[in-house]
Design an enzyme around this catalytic site. Structure first.
Site, mmCIF file in Angstrom:
data_model
loop_
_atom_site.group_PDB
_atom_site.id
_atom_site.type_symbol
_atom_site.label_atom_id
_atom_site.label_comp_id
_atom_site.label_asym_id
_atom_site.label_seq_id
_atom_site.Cartn_x
_atom_site.Cartn_y
_atom_site.Cartn_z
ATOM 1 N N GLN A 1 8.410 19.259 6.622
ATOM 2 C CA GLN A 1 9.595 18.763 5.855
ATOM 3 C C GLN A 1 9.474 18.748 4.467
ATOM 4 O O GLN A 1 10.242 18.798 3.591
ATOM 5 C CB GLN A 1 9.873 17.332 6.512
ATOM 6 N N ARG B 1 0.586 14.946 12.541
ATOM 7 C CA ARG B 1 1.311 14.737 11.177
ATOM 8 C C ARG B 1 1.524 15.908 10.500
ATOM 9 O O ARG B 1 0.746 15.781 9.354
ATOM 10 C CB ARG B 1 0.344 13.623 10.715
ATOM 11 N N ASP C 1 3.766 0.843 12.230
ATOM 12 C CA ASP C 1 2.604 0.147 11.765
ATOM 13 C C ASP C 1 2.140 -1.121 12.197
ATOM 14 O O ASP C 1 1.096 -1.812 11.994
ATOM 15 C CB ASP C 1 2.652 0.074 10.133
ATOM 16 N N ARG D 1 -8.870 0.372 3.541
ATOM 17 C CA ARG D 1 -8.044 1.315 2.855
ATOM 18 C C ARG D 1 -6.722 0.583 2.825
ATOM 19 O O ARG D 1 -5.791 1.105 1.965
ATOM 20 C CB ARG D 1 -7.576 2.416 3.704
ATOM 21 N N LYS E 1 0.916 -1.160 -0.084
ATOM 22 C CA LYS E 1 -0.079 0.143 -0.203
ATOM 23 C C LYS E 1 0.878 1.177 0.083
ATOM 24 O O LYS E 1 0.656 2.247 -0.857
ATOM 25 C CB LYS E 1 -1.013 0.044 1.347
ATOM 26 N N ASN E 2 1.994 1.231 0.873
ATOM 27 C CA ASN E 2 2.825 2.568 1.187
ATOM 28 C C ASN E 2 3.363 2.749 -0.148
ATOM 29 O O ASN E 2 3.989 3.929 -0.361
ATOM 30 C CB ASN E 2 3.347 2.629 2.371
ATOM 31 N N CYS F 1 -5.282 8.378 8.590
ATOM 32 C CA CYS F 1 -5.396 7.984 10.164
ATOM 33 C C CYS F 1 -5.042 8.996 10.852
ATOM 34 O O CYS F 1 -4.148 9.700 10.690
ATOM 35 C CB CYS F 1 -4.581 6.653 10.244
HETATM 36 N N1 EPU Z 1 7.056 14.386 10.541
HETATM 37 C C1 EPU Z 1 7.320 15.540 10.771
HETATM 38 N N2 EPU Z 1 7.187 16.597 9.642
HETATM 39 C C2 EPU Z 1 6.946 16.004 8.486
HETATM 40 C C3 EPU Z 1 6.810 14.926 8.189
HETATM 41 C C4 EPU Z 1 6.680 14.007 9.117
HETATM 42 O O1 EPU Z 1 7.423 16.119 11.904
HETATM 43 O O2 EPU Z 1 7.106 17.260 7.668
HETATM 44 C C5 EPU Z 1 7.064 13.563 11.540
HETATM 45 C C6 EPU Z 1 5.739 12.626 11.826
HETATM 46 O O3 EPU Z 1 4.586 13.355 12.465
HETATM 47 C C7 EPU Z 1 5.956 11.390 12.400
HETATM 48 C C8 EPU Z 1 7.343 11.131 11.756
HETATM 49 O O4 EPU Z 1 7.960 12.523 11.326
HETATM 50 O O5 EPU Z 1 6.050 11.688 13.776
HETATM 51 C C9 EPU Z 1 7.402 10.001 10.572
HETATM 52 O O6 EPU Z 1 6.434 10.602 9.630
HETATM 53 P P1 EPU Z 1 6.658 9.928 8.101
HETATM 54 O O7 EPU Z 1 6.543 11.219 7.358
HETATM 55 O O8 EPU Z 1 7.768 9.208 7.990
HETATM 56 O O9 EPU Z 1 5.242 9.319 7.915
HETATM 57 P P2 EPU Z 1 4.488 9.365 6.590
HETATM 58 O O10 EPU Z 1 5.071 9.458 5.050
HETATM 59 O O11 EPU Z 1 3.173 10.418 6.656
HETATM 60 C C10 EPU Z 1 4.457 6.640 6.226
HETATM 61 C C11 EPU Z 1 3.430 5.816 6.061
HETATM 62 C C12 EPU Z 1 2.602 5.543 7.680
HETATM 63 C C13 EPU Z 1 3.755 5.141 8.376
HETATM 64 C C14 EPU Z 1 4.806 5.955 8.673
HETATM 65 C C15 EPU Z 1 6.148 5.906 9.337
HETATM 66 C C16 EPU Z 1 2.491 6.126 3.947
HETATM 67 C C17 EPU Z 1 1.450 6.609 2.949
HETATM 68 N N3 EPU Z 1 2.267 6.302 5.336
HETATM 69 O O12 EPU Z 1 3.738 7.950 6.787
HETATM 70 O O13 EPU Z 1 1.774 4.336 7.142
HETATM 71 O O14 EPU Z 1 3.130 4.703 9.836
HETATM 72 O O15 EPU Z 1 5.386 6.227 7.359
HETATM 73 O O16 EPU Z 1 6.818 4.539 8.901
HETATM 74 O O17 EPU Z 1 3.501 5.706 3.383
HETATM 75 C C18 EPU Z 1 0.113 3.135 7.781
HETATM 76 O O18 EPU Z 1 0.453 2.326 6.971
HETATM 77 O O19 EPU Z 1 -0.975 2.589 8.670
HETATM 78 C C19 EPU Z 1 0.635 4.361 7.872
HETATM 79 C C20 EPU Z 1 0.135 5.075 8.718
#
Ligand code: EPU
Length: 428
Positions: free
Chosen positions: A125, A121, A304, A396, A22-23, A116
């Protein structure tokens, strides 16, 4: 609206096949719009996030065909339409439309992403990266406006290791002028998968999967064919599920290397895990030892899988601690597990689980995707019938969940919710 009903207590046995990640899917699909000719992606999961992204590409003029997990996107006629609201709000990963549209059109208007609710979130960055490449980014009435006369490669240090920001900056940078260097990049396998697709399209990317990624911008990207990687989180969910209620389950279509942290922790609990080339076998579980888990960025233990693992830990004899260092609010499943007789308390970023507990069937609600997966495992373990609402979250991310679990001998089915039940959920 539907709910899931699970009759607990049936042992599971056999083979379960994992779908595409999915991701990865949610980034690969937007990435196709950077090409000038058709891109085909094979092995996509049949989940709602994929269907929403398909609809988004169609909304901006893409010609998209999706059948049997194979999606072909012809991006030739796409235009830079604003996507301020509607479908983009339905999933977090719609933020990848920002990087991809900025990369192709030098402008984009995208509503702030949904997805979610796991605590704050932010996407600061991502925005820092876009600005560093030369874009002007503003937030106007809940939508992000991105514009650039020209995108120029630059050196971007991520203050937080972020999967989304790393991929989004790659998408925006592949057609920028000159070299972009992303430092402190995330190293998740999905990043390598997106880099592989972009490279096959003609992009010049080095270092994906390490914490420094170098991208030399190219003028033009072409179509190609790409096979997505298997979903390590779906596979991990089934590994945990098989440990909890299995009598010998073979999980097929996995890259075992992506699951090393989970394999190590399950073995620490006393689970029999046998690793093959692209399969993992989980033996019949018996007595589990309590363990402590701290979620970390890849290759650490994935956040996750924290929620599903918490359920298995209710079966361990003693006290376990699960600490989520990535998301502060990823404990909404705990209240529901307590309703099923689990002995768990939350203190700050940690859940303290005291087992073993005999779980009882109950009416519970999935508040997010992995909470849903956790409740399904709990339902399979529990005595009696468990009803899980909030099925849209599970849909999802888990392709064909009901069919796959019934194939292992589970008794699980979807049922229409009554109007009264829907009203209760709305007011909860
Ligand atoms: N963060 C920031 N600023 C940013 C981006 C992230 O502070 O600009 C923080 C977030 O709040 C969090 C940490 O950095 O505390 C990591 O966030 P990341 O950006 O890595 O998460 P994401 O890309 O939004 C993806 C997966 C998530 C998974 C996370 C961590 C996707 C679509 N989602 O989210 O997947 O939990 O990486 O591995 O790729 C799931 O599949 O259930 C899911 C939530």
């Amino acid at each position: 609206m539907e709910k899931l009903k699970i009759a607990g207590g049936y042992p599971l046995k056999g083979t379960i096949k994992v779908s595409g990640a999915k991701n990865s899917a949610v980034a690969l699909i937007p990435a196709t719009l950077l090409a000038e000719s058709p891109v085909t992606i094979e092995g996509l999961p049949d989940i709602s996030d994929v269907h929403i992204l398909k609809a988004l590409l169609e909304e901006i003029g893409g010609d998209v065909h999706f059948d049997q997990g194979i999606m072909t996107v012809d991006p030739a006629k796409m235009v830079s339409m604003p996507l301020p609201n509607g479908k983009v709000k339905k999933l977090r990963a719609s933020y990848y439309m920002m990087g991809a549209m900025l990369g192709r059109f030098k402008k984009a208007v995208i509503g702030l992403p949904g997805g979610c609710h796991l605590g704050p979130r932010p996407i600061d960055q991502h925005i820092k990266g876009f600005e560093s490449l030369g874009a002007k980014v503003t937030n106007e009435q809940g939508a992000i406006y991105l514009r650039a006369d020209e995108l120029r490669g630059s050196r971007i240090y991520l203050d937080v290791v972020s999967v989304g920001a790393t991929i989004n900056i790659m998408l925006a940078a592949v057609k920028a002028k000159g070299r972009t260097i992303i430092e402190n990049a995330a190293k998740e396998p999905e990043i390598i998968d997106v880099a592989t697709l972009l490279t096959n399209m003609g992009a010049k990317i080095k270092g994906a999967g390490t914490d420094v990624i170098r991208i030399d911008g190219v003028e033009k990207l072409n179509g190609c064919r790409h096979t997505i990687i298997p979903d390590r989180i779906e596979a991990g969910t089934y590994m945990i599920l098989a440990s909890a209620v299995g009598e010998g389950v073979l999980i097929d279509n996995v890259i075992p290397h992506h699951l090393e942290s989970l394999t190590a922790k399950l073995r620490e609990m006393g689970v029999q895990v046998e690793v093959g080339d692209d399969q993992i076998f989980i033996g019949k579980g018996d007595r589990f030892k309590p363990i402590d888990i701290k979620t970390l960025v890849y290759p650490g233990f994935p956040t996750d899988l924290q929620q599903p693992l918490t359920v298995l830990l209710t079966q361990a004899a003693g006290s376990s601690i699960v600490t989520d260092t990535i998301y502060s609010g990823r404990f909404k499943h705990i209240d529901e597990l307590r309703r099923m007789n689990a002995n768990i308390k939350v203190e700050g970023r940690s859940a303290i689980i005291n087992g073993p507990s005999e779980l009882q069937g109950a009416k519970v609600k999935a508040s997010d995707l992995r909470a849903g997966a956790a409740l399904v495992i709990a339902g399979l373990l529990a005595d009696g019938i468990t009803e899980v609402s909030g099925l849209d979250h599970i849909d999802r991310g888990y392709s064909g969940l009901v069919e796959k679990l019934n194939g292992l001998g589970a008794t699980i089915w979807r049922e229409k919710m009554t109007e009264e039940e829907m009203e209760q959920i709305k007011n909860a």
